[in-house]
Enzyme design. Sequence first.
Site, mmCIF file in Angstrom:
data_model
loop_
_atom_site.group_PDB
_atom_site.id
_atom_site.type_symbol
_atom_site.label_atom_id
_atom_site.label_comp_id
_atom_site.label_asym_id
_atom_site.label_seq_id
_atom_site.Cartn_x
_atom_site.Cartn_y
_atom_site.Cartn_z
ATOM 1 N N GLY A 1 0.826 -1.200 0.000
ATOM 2 C CA GLY A 1 0.000 0.000 0.000
ATOM 3 C C GLY A 1 0.860 1.249 0.000
ATOM 4 N N CYS A 2 0.224 2.381 -0.270
ATOM 5 C CA CYS A 2 0.963 3.635 -0.378
ATOM 6 C C CYS A 2 1.511 4.072 0.978
ATOM 7 C CB CYS A 2 0.089 4.709 -1.009
ATOM 8 S SG CYS A 2 -1.539 4.876 -0.255
#
Lengths: 343, 343, 343, 343
Positions: C148-149
């Site tokens: 994920g970011c």
Amino acid sequence: MIKAGVVGGTGYTGVELLRLLAQHPQVSLQCITSRKEAGLAVAEMFPSLRGRVDLAFSDPATASLERCDLVFFATPNGVAMEQTPALIEAGVRVIDLAADFRLREVAVWEQWYGMRHACPQLLPSAVYGLPEVNRQAIRAARLVANPGCYPTAVQLGLLPLVEQHLVDLSHLIADAKSGVSGAGRKAEVHSLYSEAADNFKAYGVPGHRHLPEITQGLSVAAREPVGLTFVPHLTPLIRGIHATLYARLKDPGIDLQALYEARYADEPFVDVMPPGSHPETRSVRAANVCRIAVHRPQGGDTAVVLAVEDNLVKGAAGQAIQNMNLMFGLPETTGLTQLPVLP
Amino acid sequence: MIKAGVVGGTGYTGVELLRLLAQHPQVSLQCITSRKEAGLAVAEMFPSLRGRVDLAFSDPATASLERCDLVFFATPNGVAMEQTPALIEAGVRVIDLAADFRLREVAVWEQWYGMRHACPQLLPSAVYGLPEVNRQAIRAARLVANPGCYPTAVQLGLLPLVEQHLVDLSHLIADAKSGVSGAGRKAEVHSLYSEAADNFKAYGVPGHRHLPEITQGLSVAAREPVGLTFVPHLTPLIRGIHATLYARLKDPGIDLQALYEARYADEPFVDVMPPGSHPETRSVRAANVCRIAVHRPQGGDTAVVLAVEDNLVKGAAGQAIQNMNLMFGLPETTGLTQLPVLP
Amino acid sequence: MIKAGVVGGTGYTGVELLRLLAQHPQVSLQCITSRKEAGLAVAEMFPSLRGRVDLAFSDPATASLERCDLVFFATPNGVAMEQTPALIEAGVRVIDLAADFRLREVAVWEQWYGMRHACPQLLPSAVYGLPEVNRQAIRAARLVANPGCYPTAVQLGLLPLVEQHLVDLSHLIADAKSGVSGAGRKAEVHSLYSEAADNFKAYGVPGHRHLPEITQGLSVAAREPVGLTFVPHLTPLIRGIHATLYARLKDPGIDLQALYEARYADEPFVDVMPPGSHPETRSVRAANVCRIAVHRPQGGDTAVVLAVEDNLVKGAAGQAIQNMNLMFGLPETTGLTQLPVLP
Amino acid sequence: MIKAGVVGGTGYTGVELLRLLAQHPQVSLQCITSRKEAGLAVAEMFPSLRGRVDLAFSDPATASLERCDLVFFATPNGVAMEQTPALIEAGVRVIDLAADFRLREVAVWEQWYGMRHACPQLLPSAVYGLPEVNRQAIRAARLVANPGCYPTAVQLGLLPLVEQHLVDLSHLIADAKSGVSGAGRKAEVHSLYSEAADNFKAYGVPGHRHLPEITQGLSVAAREPVGLTFVPHLTPLIRGIHATLYARLKDPGIDLQALYEARYADEPFVDVMPPGSHPETRSVRAANVCRIAVHRPQGGDTAVVLAVEDNLVKGAAGQAIQNMNLMFGLPETTGLTQLPVLP
């Protein structure tokens, strides 16, 4: 105290109406309806109203709008025309912030809005709520069609030229730029932050619904049909409209500044700026005013008019309250004296 | 009517002060000084004030500030301390929106602000203008040091925990984010639109001038020294501060919500939001309020406090007027009832 | 040439993947699927790709993904897990940019994502695609879970401290700020321009799905469970994540700068900035890099780490291509050498 | 390899030039000068270039520019004209991104730019670097005047109509909107974030320096003088220009779409979009392309042309490199194939 109701309080014109009504000294807010949010405290959806608006959204079916003195419709197009006849019948006055009653001709309305009009019989008595043109009629109106955001800025910007036939009426140009709140609070991809931020585009060049509204107003002012090219653009502002208007002068020698100052000398909400000015949208942010500057570049025969407004105030909710003040015999500026927020 | 003067009206706190003062029912604005812009109509620089502020900037040398009841300094650090002694001497009350009188200890002030203090003798009588802490002293003050924007949000967010020693006082963390107007209206590259838009960064991590101000305030509240890590960030907002505060709870079982609601129950300008809330900066835009929410993620021993304010209002000009109201015996909310502008 | 397919090309990670793949010298783009937009030319939806991506969206049912060497899933959570088993079976390698394969424990995944996992049997062989941790495993992987970011920025920022147990592992704090593109291209009110512009807020403080992903990664690095308070915020950026990380040092005398420089000395996409730096999100805009700076304010025992990345590049599509390069034996930087766009 | 130097690398066109040159396969960057920043590593000022541009700014006095094959001037107006004669003399080719060599007539230049021209003798041999008009001359040029940002968009948008005299040439209208980077990286109040964000305004309506440049170009194309009303606006974008162009058609029956497609059929950097399109500035962000759409609203006699470009790329640095490619016999698209960054 005016007992006021708001139908459709969950959009941007709705919440702006609530902001202004909550600060209006002569209004008692009776109800705010929303089919979808019935039961929810208004201040839970809009925390900016915490402690100042204590109402919850109520179901339109049970809202007893007929007990109000005045009902504002801040609804999508097509809603007000369904409910207005019964309200008028019950003696309630109505201001529609949507487009249902803006066009005189049913056929034109139905063509641009793509639906059947539910109460064409009310159109003749509906007053177009641009006080700078229709002040007397608004005072007596039971049903006011509040103008669109673009039409307010474009008409105020062009009226002095058009009323006196000072320009080529068949080739007017309105290059208009709007902030994104003008598209409403609907969840749509093109209004997302990541689509609209750091981006600029025109839209609706082949035809925008505000075109017939503007041409209707200008044609009335000119007492003959006018020809207008209207190009709206989306710009990364929350609020604000900037209209850049072009018209070819019949007599380039005319004193445009004097013309505009004279036309709007007594208008509390139209500000003609000094010669050479470039009005900024932020200079009217959150306030009910349209500022205008006039130019004639290089001394040629093209008039360039710059007009700015906050699309949610003078272009919507503020103008609606201005109309309310007129309808109820209050001083026109009551509750509308907030200063613009800058920066 | 309070006869008020403003020194340094060309910055953002200055124009915000003018916006609020022009709408205040008990203030008569006497003069606005600017060395650089003397003679220019204020409304020419800030068209948002057209028709509402008719003054021109006056030269500080000839402004007769001593005829005012109250003078606001909205100047760079170091200006107020030069002029305040004479004004106080003349019986004028002073509110400094800059930092000249915020720190108790001259040596600390001189270290962080890099200049010699011009009137250390006034420091003992200067009152730190955070009404939620010093209300009584402000009422009697002749000289008020209006708090900084970050210090207001961080202190209001941490006070309930610190006053009662409920957390590890030696390891408080304040991760704060500010809009760009906090940097003022100076022409500097890092504040340019093309530098600050679509960009996010921390700054001043090794040390920011608001750090000693915050630790001073919290240490007074705690009656012992506190340790604070303060990291300010610049975020693409015009207005707004969001402080995210972390503290380790001594007793994780404490009812934080009740604590905060009790602490601020009578405060007109501090809003403790319902459990689970995430306050948004826009919910206080252009209004004099600090909204706070408290969390204890995953039921652990870390308290997370979220506090928002408009840095130009509760973080500067609005708080200054709140202080003025107290100093002159007016109801504390006079002239500060504008609703936030949302969207 | 790697024959690549993209499932779900209409979101922001999808279009970013297309931008990067179209410029990758070793990739032949085979198909881009979208159930909803099947038949539409990709460049009609995303004019930025005109003349460079000639494909139309194809129906997932008929896309023949099994003929690809590699399929990227740029879909909502829950889609990849349905289609991956058959692709793996057919010998196709898979990189999932969503969360389906990020968590090791099915129960944890199902709790946070609120659905039943469709292929828990694949979880043990899925490799978490953070090259700075798992480079060797990624080279051999048939199924990569792209991080994920937030987890990318937070882990890269904390790894050097956590791997060597230099800090209090039970009280880590990650105060993270994300641009709005992180919320995807779904039409939702809270992502509208007029909601997210000129506004800042925290969200998900009680619990965000990236929390278990981050703690899993950090716990693996620490070889023991870690405790993390994770507070994400929404800031008015299109792209960009800024993580501000706080940890209490066991030995304040440690040379943080040297630690970080050594840890990332050979990493092509992690940039440890000089002492005293404040990385800006725009310094990585549109490029596959994470920039990090380390501070120890006032010489205390709190380490402050600042880490920035473009959430769509190093936080999503760029990292996916970095993983692809590893999986197919290409130099890791192939197709990822674009310079950041500043301003 | 072309040995290139950049004079004035600290502004936005300068850093954009560096971004593009650093990725150009046939350029060896020799030096970047800045009087003020001499000695500072370029990547320290612009961290986006870290690891990719290793030069430091060098003092113009000692930069040995005469050893370059080509020197770009990314300086304020008035600098290039001082240094160009010596460079040309030394056999160095020059591309000036400022305005010194754009106007044919010295008197006109001196009137609009308010200074004496330092080398009028070079004007006759300077080639106006709009490849879509002057490709052959650029190939042979020793001195290229790179067009302004507005002039590029406006000319590309109007050329097909003007070259063939299809419209009323005496009343052209260009309503143009620019992002704030167009104002450069100078520290000026009107370019501050808090001034330019959430704000829209026209400026320079009485007369803007790009007006004579545009009319010169269009008059050459028309082989007769044209009359143009040019109104520039500032819009809250970092990058991007949107020109909305109005012209009255002599024959409303003309096929505008076919006209534009034919005119630009072989142009690698002009994209005529499908009928009905509304080009967005973000569709060209960070890329060297001008996208154009043509409309004839309501089937009237007014042509509306929409043209977008990135003011720093096709409007400045990208076009400069396009010119360089032509001057040095490289394929015109070399180093200019980056895809636009969207979102």
